[in-house]
Scaffold this motif. Structure first.
Motif, short mmCIF file in Angstrom:
data_model
loop_
_atom_site.label_atom_id
_atom_site.label_comp_id
_atom_site.label_asym_id
_atom_site.label_seq_id
_atom_site.Cartn_x
_atom_site.Cartn_y
_atom_site.Cartn_z
N LEU A 1 14.62 1.47 -0.03
CA LEU A 1 13.64 1.41 1.04
C LEU A 1 14.28 1.88 2.34
CD1 LEU A 1 12.04 -2.11 0.40
CD2 LEU A 1 11.04 0.13 -0.13
N LYS A 2 13.51 2.58 3.14
CA LYS A 2 13.93 2.98 4.49
C LYS A 2 13.14 2.13 5.48
CE LYS A 2 14.18 6.93 7.65
NZ LYS A 2 15.58 6.68 8.03
N VAL A 3 13.83 1.49 6.40
CA VAL A 3 13.19 0.62 7.38
C VAL A 3 12.52 1.46 8.47
CG1 VAL A 3 13.55 -1.24 9.06
CG2 VAL A 3 14.88 -1.20 6.93
N SER A 4 11.25 1.19 8.73
CA SER A 4 10.51 1.93 9.76
C SER A 4 10.40 1.16 11.06
CB SER A 4 9.10 2.27 9.25
OG SER A 4 9.15 3.03 8.07
N LEU B 1 10.11 -6.63 8.50
CA LEU B 1 10.42 -5.20 8.45
C LEU B 1 9.31 -4.46 7.73
CD1 LEU B 1 13.17 -6.72 8.85
CD2 LEU B 1 14.23 -4.90 7.51
N LYS B 2 8.83 -3.38 8.31
CA LYS B 2 7.94 -2.45 7.62
C LYS B 2 8.80 -1.34 7.04
CE LYS B 2 4.27 -4.69 8.74
NZ LYS B 2 3.34 -4.19 9.76
N CYS B 3 8.67 -1.10 5.74
CA CYS B 3 9.54 -0.15 5.04
C CYS B 3 8.71 0.77 4.15
CB CYS B 3 10.56 -0.91 4.16
SG CYS B 3 11.49 -2.22 4.98
N ARG B 4 9.34 1.82 3.67
CA ARG B 4 8.71 2.71 2.70
C ARG B 4 9.78 3.18 1.72
NH1 ARG B 4 10.51 7.65 4.02
NH2 ARG B 4 10.86 8.21 6.20
N THR B 5 9.33 3.54 0.52
CA THR B 5 10.27 4.03 -0.46
C THR B 5 10.86 5.35 0.01
OG1 THR B 5 8.37 4.98 -1.66
CG2 THR B 5 9.27 2.90 -2.48
N ARG B 6 12.10 5.53 -0.36
CA ARG B 6 12.85 6.73 0.06
C ARG B 6 12.97 7.67 -1.12
NH1 ARG B 6 18.92 6.43 2.64
NH2 ARG B 6 19.32 8.67 2.85
N GLY C 1 0.80 -1.22 0.00
CA GLY C 1 0.00 0.00 0.00
C GLY C 1 0.83 1.26 0.00
N THR C 2 0.28 2.33 0.60
CA THR C 2 0.96 3.62 0.64
C THR C 2 1.28 4.00 2.08
OG1 THR C 2 -1.15 4.80 0.72
CG2 THR C 2 -0.16 4.45 -1.45
N ALA C 3 2.27 4.87 2.23
CA ALA C 3 2.68 5.34 3.55
C ALA C 3 2.79 6.85 3.51
CB ALA C 3 4.02 4.72 3.95
N ASP C 4 2.28 7.53 4.55
CA ASP C 4 2.41 8.99 4.64
C ASP C 4 3.84 9.36 4.99
OD1 ASP C 4 -0.27 9.23 4.15
OD2 ASP C 4 -0.81 9.33 6.28
N LEU C 5 4.34 10.40 4.35
CA LEU C 5 5.67 10.91 4.65
C LEU C 5 5.55 12.21 5.44
CD1 LEU C 5 7.61 10.40 1.30
CD2 LEU C 5 7.86 9.11 3.41
N PRO C 6 6.33 12.39 6.50
CA PRO C 6 6.31 13.66 7.23
C PRO C 6 6.84 14.77 6.34
CG PRO C 6 8.10 12.26 8.01
CD PRO C 6 7.27 11.41 7.09
N THR C 7 6.13 15.88 6.29
CA THR C 7 6.54 16.98 5.42
C THR C 7 5.97 18.28 5.94
OG1 THR C 7 6.41 17.85 3.15
CG2 THR C 7 4.55 16.54 3.90
N ASP C 8 6.65 19.38 5.61
CA ASP C 8 6.16 20.70 5.98
C ASP C 8 5.28 21.30 4.90
OD1 ASP C 8 7.57 20.61 8.36
OD2 ASP C 8 9.38 21.46 7.47
#
Length: 206
Positions: A186-189, A200-205, A137-144
């Motif tokens: 991928l960045k490991v969360s 591992l839960k990961c998301r694209t970097r 699926g999709t993951a929210d990225l922290p952003t300003d």
């Protein structure tokens, strides 16, 4: 006289040898293995995400006694495929276990990298490593920024016997992969242990 649980087990064994014989497969979890029966999946939506944060692909019916330690998020083998348990519920007499499973993971060569701080020193690790990967699926990225930013979420399974380090995988590690010839990082969360696996839960970097 048989106990209710004995009647249920006998009925399941009869079905597996008869009308449901084509739906039977072997499920393995750690040192435990038994024949289970595929019963399809729930119909609540094709993109349903379960408590394991992974979409459910199918369900199987098992005996509770065969898998007493099975939990959501555990890595299991169904036939020749590796999957993650997405749901796990017992019946009213605590005899049958309905197990939701993810789609099969894809085998993928990778380069695993990270930083370890040991005894006051910083050490960089980078190893070639065969992993199992599943898009989830999709993951929210922290952003300003005013608009939300999204990344693709993945679940990665690493057999503990294949892990080359003394210390376990760690959040903030990175994994370089190229499934289908399309490279990305991928960045490991999060990292959890389940028997002989790291999940591992990961998301694209970006």
């Amino acid at each position: 006289m048989r106990k209710p649980c004995e009647y249920v087990s006998a009925a399941m064994a009869k079905l597996r040898g008869g009308s449901l014989s084509g739906c039977s497969e072997v499920l393995r979890h750690g040192e435990q293995s038994a024949t289970v029966t595929r019963i399809g999946r729930s119909q609540r939506g094709g993109d349903e995400v379960t408590d394991a944060d992974v979409s459910e692909n199918c369900r199987v019916l098992a005996n509770v006694a065969d898998f007493p330690a099975l939990q959501i998020g555990a890595a299991v083998e169904l036939g020749t495929t590796i999957r993650v348990v997405t749901s796990c519920a017992t019946g009213p007499i605590n005899t049958l276990l309905t197990v939701g499973l993810s789609a099969a993971f894809e085998k993928c060569p990778a380069a695993y990298a990270g930083t370890r701080r040991e005894a006051g020193r910083v050490r960089q690790i980078k190893h070639p490593l065969d992993i199992l990967i599943l898009e989830s699926g999709t993951a929210d990225l922290p952003t300003d920024a005013l608009a939300p930013t999204y990344a693709t979420a993945y679940t990665v399974a690493i057999r503990r016997d294949d892990w080359p380090e003394v210390t376990a995988p760690d959040p903030s590690d990175t994994i370089e992969v190229a499934p289908g010839g399309h490279p990305f990082t991928l960045k490991v969360s999060t990292v959890t242990r389940h028997d002989g696996w790291y999940i591992l839960k990961c998301r694209t970097r970006g």
